[in-house]
Design a protein around this motif. Structure first.
Motif, PDB file in Angstrom:
ATOM      1  N   UNK A 108      54.954  33.109  66.894  1.00  0.00           N
ATOM      2  CA  UNK A 108      55.232  31.762  67.394  1.00  0.00           C
ATOM      3  C   UNK A 108      54.444  30.726  66.600  1.00  0.00           C
ATOM      4  N   UNK A 109      53.151  30.980  66.403  1.00  0.00           N
ATOM      5  CA  UNK A 109      52.308  30.050  65.643  1.00  0.00           C
ATOM      6  C   UNK A 109      52.814  29.871  64.221  1.00  0.00           C
ATOM      7  N   UNK A 110      53.177  30.979  63.580  1.00  0.00           N
ATOM      8  CA  UNK A 110      53.678  30.892  62.206  1.00  0.00           C
ATOM      9  C   UNK A 110      54.967  30.086  62.145  1.00  0.00           C
ATOM     10  N   UNK A 111      55.857  30.335  63.076  1.00  0.00           N
ATOM     11  CA  UNK A 111      57.143  29.629  63.075  1.00  0.00           C
ATOM     12  C   UNK A 111      56.947  28.129  63.276  1.00  0.00           C
ATOM     13  N   UNK A 112      56.049  27.749  64.185  1.00  0.00           N
ATOM     14  CA  UNK A 112      55.771  26.320  64.382  1.00  0.00           C
ATOM     15  C   UNK A 112      55.144  25.712  63.124  1.00  0.00           C
ATOM     16  N   UNK A 113      54.266  26.449  62.480  1.00  0.00           N
ATOM     17  CA  UNK A 113      53.664  25.963  61.230  1.00  0.00           C
ATOM     18  C   UNK A 113      54.735  25.770  60.163  1.00  0.00           C
ATOM     19  N   UNK A 114      55.638  26.718  60.053  1.00  0.00           N
ATOM     20  CA  UNK A 114      56.723  26.619  59.063  1.00  0.00           C
ATOM     21  C   UNK A 114      57.649  25.444  59.391  1.00  0.00           C
ATOM     22  N   UNK A 115      57.920  25.199  60.667  1.00  0.00           N
ATOM     23  CA  UNK A 115      58.727  24.045  61.057  1.00  0.00           C
ATOM     24  C   UNK A 115      58.054  22.741  60.632  1.00  0.00           C
ATOM     25  N   UNK A 116      56.735  22.690  60.773  1.00  0.00           N
ATOM     26  CA  UNK A 116      55.989  21.494  60.352  1.00  0.00           C
ATOM     27  C   UNK A 116      56.105  21.286  58.848  1.00  0.00           C
ATOM     28  N   UNK A 117      55.984  22.362  58.082  1.00  0.00           N
ATOM     29  CA  UNK A 117      56.108  22.278  56.623  1.00  0.00           C
ATOM     30  C   UNK A 117      57.511  21.800  56.234  1.00  0.00           C
ATOM     31  N   UNK A 121      62.423  24.551  73.340  1.00  0.00           N
ATOM     32  CA  UNK A 121      62.865  25.163  72.082  1.00  0.00           C
ATOM     33  C   UNK A 121      64.354  25.468  72.137  1.00  0.00           C
ATOM     34  N   UNK A 122      64.810  25.932  73.278  1.00  0.00           N
ATOM     35  CA  UNK A 122      66.216  26.271  73.447  1.00  0.00           C
ATOM     36  C   UNK A 122      67.109  25.033  73.344  1.00  0.00           C
ATOM     37  N   UNK A 123      66.663  23.930  73.931  1.00  0.00           N
ATOM     38  CA  UNK A 123      67.421  22.681  73.839  1.00  0.00           C
ATOM     39  C   UNK A 123      67.504  22.199  72.395  1.00  0.00           C
ATOM     40  N   UNK A 124      66.379  22.277  71.690  1.00  0.00           N
ATOM     41  CA  UNK A 124      66.358  21.858  70.288  1.00  0.00           C
ATOM     42  C   UNK A 124      67.253  22.752  69.441  1.00  0.00           C
ATOM     43  N   UNK A 125      67.233  24.044  69.712  1.00  0.00           N
ATOM     44  CA  UNK A 125      68.080  24.978  68.987  1.00  0.00           C
ATOM     45  C   UNK A 125      69.557  24.648  69.199  1.00  0.00           C
ATOM     46  N   UNK A 126      69.914  24.352  70.431  1.00  0.00           N
ATOM     47  CA  UNK A 126      71.308  23.985  70.717  1.00  0.00           C
ATOM     48  C   UNK A 126      71.731  22.752  69.924  1.00  0.00           C
ATOM     49  N   UNK A 127      70.853  21.749  69.843  1.00  0.00           N
ATOM     50  CA  UNK A 127      71.158  20.544  69.066  1.00  0.00           C
ATOM     51  C   UNK A 127      71.339  20.870  67.581  1.00  0.00           C
ATOM     52  N   UNK A 128      70.462  21.711  67.052  1.00  0.00           N
ATOM     53  CA  UNK A 128      70.572  22.081  65.643  1.00  0.00           C
ATOM     54  C   UNK A 128      71.860  22.835  65.356  1.00  0.00           C
ATOM     55  N   UNK A 175      65.494  26.302  60.123  1.00  0.00           N
ATOM     56  CA  UNK A 175      64.959  25.899  61.426  1.00  0.00           C
ATOM     57  C   UNK A 175      65.621  26.681  62.558  1.00  0.00           C
ATOM     58  N   UNK A 176      66.902  26.910  62.446  1.00  0.00           N
ATOM     59  CA  UNK A 176      67.615  27.703  63.455  1.00  0.00           C
ATOM     60  C   UNK A 176      67.035  29.110  63.537  1.00  0.00           C
ATOM     61  N   UNK A 177      66.820  29.721  62.398  1.00  0.00           N
ATOM     62  CA  UNK A 177      66.238  31.073  62.369  1.00  0.00           C
ATOM     63  C   UNK A 177      64.841  31.079  62.984  1.00  0.00           C
ATOM     64  N   UNK A 178      64.036  30.087  62.625  1.00  0.00           N
ATOM     65  CA  UNK A 178      62.669  30.010  63.151  1.00  0.00           C
ATOM     66  C   UNK A 178      62.674  29.806  64.669  1.00  0.00           C
ATOM     67  N   UNK A 179      63.529  28.921  65.154  1.00  0.00           N
ATOM     68  CA  UNK A 179      63.598  28.683  66.596  1.00  0.00           C
ATOM     69  C   UNK A 179      64.092  29.910  67.350  1.00  0.00           C
ATOM     70  N   UNK A 180      65.016  30.638  66.772  1.00  0.00           N
ATOM     71  CA  UNK A 180      65.471  31.878  67.412  1.00  0.00           C
ATOM     72  C   UNK A 180      64.322  32.870  67.525  1.00  0.00           C
ATOM     73  N   UNK A 181      63.481  32.949  66.511  1.00  0.00           N
ATOM     74  CA  UNK A 181      62.319  33.842  66.556  1.00  0.00           C
ATOM     75  C   UNK A 181      61.299  33.381  67.593  1.00  0.00           C
TER      76      UNK A 181
END
Length: 84
Positions: free
Chosen positions: A10-19, A72-79, A51-57
């Protein structure tokens, strides 16, 4: 996977989203835009897909540790709909 591994994911995915956000926020020069257009490269679409892949993880890991994943689920749906 153990809880600590889920949290690390989770931490890695959020960091990657920030990048990715920072990458998308940087202005491109005219030359970079011309090269992207000539090659048919759409940076925004590529970042959206990642981003979709990261949010799914993130969601999968949060479900596994019984953490709240509603935002996260709401954001994924928007993406996925293309208007994120």
């Amino acid at each position: 996977m153990e809880t600590i591994e889920r949290i690390a994911t989770i931490d890695f995915c959020y960091l990657r989203l920030k990048v990715l956000y920072e990458q998308l926020s940087k202005p491109k020069s005219n030359i970079e835009r011309l090269v992207d257009n000539a090659c048919g490269y759409n940076e925004t679409e590529e970042i959206r897909k990642e981003c979709i892949i990261l949010l799914e993880q993130i969601i999968e890991s949060k479900k596994a540790i019984s953490a709240d994943y509603l935002g996260d689920s709401k954001f994924l749906d928007k993406l996925k709909k293309g208007n994120g």
